[in-house]
Every structure is written in structure tokens, then in C-alpha cells.
Design a protein around this motif. Structure first.
Motif, PDB file in Angstrom:
ATOM      1  N   VAL A 176     -26.471  14.033 -31.940  1.00 21.79           N
ATOM      2  CA  VAL A 176     -25.411  14.998 -32.198  1.00 21.79           C
ATOM      3  C   VAL A 176     -25.758  15.713 -33.497  1.00 21.79           C
ATOM      4  O   VAL A 176     -25.988  15.072 -34.514  1.00 21.79           O
ATOM      5  N   GLU A 227     -20.212  19.494 -31.764  1.00 22.18           N
ATOM      6  CA  GLU A 227     -20.842  18.668 -30.738  1.00 22.18           C
ATOM      7  C   GLU A 227     -20.302  17.232 -30.785  1.00 22.18           C
ATOM      8  O   GLU A 227     -20.081  16.602 -29.755  1.00 22.18           O
ATOM      9  N   THR A 254     -18.321  15.232 -27.812  1.00 22.03           N
ATOM     10  CA  THR A 254     -18.802  13.929 -27.358  1.00 22.03           C
ATOM     11  C   THR A 254     -17.681  12.904 -27.392  1.00 22.03           C
ATOM     12  O   THR A 254     -17.488  12.145 -26.440  1.00 22.03           O
ATOM     13  N   ALA A 257     -24.371   7.793 -29.514  1.00 22.27           N
ATOM     14  CA  ALA A 257     -24.584   9.107 -30.124  1.00 22.27           C
ATOM     15  C   ALA A 257     -25.049   8.889 -31.558  1.00 22.27           C
ATOM     16  O   ALA A 257     -24.350   8.260 -32.349  1.00 22.27           O
TER      17      ALA A 257
END
Length: 152
Positions: free
Chosen positions: A115, A120, A124, A137
Motif C-alpha cells: 500500500v 489506498e 484496503t 498489506a
């Protein structure tokens, strides 16, 4: 938005709890499968509980693991400072170097993404309810005293 106002909406270990987060997130989600789980982990702390990713993968537990990658034991450096440590004194053994969490997650059979910005990350996290298994992530974060992390 963290559900801090709801019982069990925000769970953490007092004093950091090195290695506690991965297993706690898996157990929390197994105990309350109707509630999504996002584990925000410092990469130093996550190193102590990495094997918990196997459990998440093996049991297909839908948890989002967010690895805040700064390449160090940030909390321990903060503790050193809080107890009178000097910035001019090195903290031996507290730098991890460049870690790439994506291959670590894939080793256990967990998909992983990098990320790159706040938008973003928000997307997520917002998608956590749609997970059918674990996801990791990796998010670059600042190191101790604001030192930027260089990504591999």
C-alpha cells in the motif's frame, strides 16, 4: 474507522506485547466471526509472532494484517528514549534492516499487497468485510524519531 466505542472493537496489548498481534487477531476473528478484524502490526512486533500467519492461512481466517514497515523495533526505541536514553547512543539490535513482508506472507499462503498511500490504505481497510481469507498489506512508515524508511 475503528469501532473503539463498541466492546471488543479495539483490542490491544498493554505495553506493546511483542508478537501478540497476529495470534490475537486470528483468535479474535475466530471468536467473533461476524466482526471483521484488522491487525495493525509494527514489523518488529510482528517478527515475534510470524508463525500466526500459518494459522490464519490454514484455517482461512479473514483478517487483514497491516504491517507498518519501518525496519526497526520502533516501540523499543521509544521506550529507550522515555527511560532517559540519549539520541547519540545507538540502540544495538533494534534495527531490522529492509524487510519485505509480501514474500513472508506468501510463504504461509497468504496474498499480500503493498500500500503506497493513505487513500489506498483506506480502500484496503474498507474492503475487509469482503475477505474470504487472510490478506497482508505492507505499509511503509516512518522510523524512530521520524526517520523515513527506504523501501526495498
Amino acid at each position: 474507522m475503528l469501532g473503539r466505542h463498541r466492546p471488543g472493537g479495539f483490542v490491544r496489548a498493554v505495553g506493546g506485547g511483542l508478537g501478540w498481534g497476529i495470534g490475537a487477531a486470528v483468535g479474535h476473528r475466530l471468536g467473533a466471526p461476524e466482526r471483521p478484524a484488522v491487525a495493525v502490526l509494527g514489523d518488529g512486533c510482528a517478527m515475534f509472532g510470524l508463525q500466526g500467519l500459518w494459522s490464519a492461512a490454514h484455517h482461512r481466517v479473514p483478517v487483514l494484517f497491516v504491517a507498518m514497515a519501518n525496519g526497526e523495533y520502533h516501540t523499543l526505541k521509544d521506550t529507550f528514549d522515555a527511560r532517559g536514553g540519549s539520541p547519540s547512543v545507538a540502540c544495538p539490535g533494534l534495527d531490522l534492516g529492509e524487510l519485505d513482508w509480501r514474500p513472508a506472507a506468501r510463504f504461509f499462503g497468504i496474498p499480500a499487497v503493498r500500500v503506497d498511500d493513505a487513500e489506498e490504505l483506506a480502500q484496503t481497510v474498507a474492503a475487509v468485510r469482503g475477505l474470504d481469507g487472510p490478506l497482508l498489506a505492507e505499509v511503509a512508515s516512518q522510523g524512530h524519531a521520524g526517520a523515513p524508511r527506504v523501501r526495498p
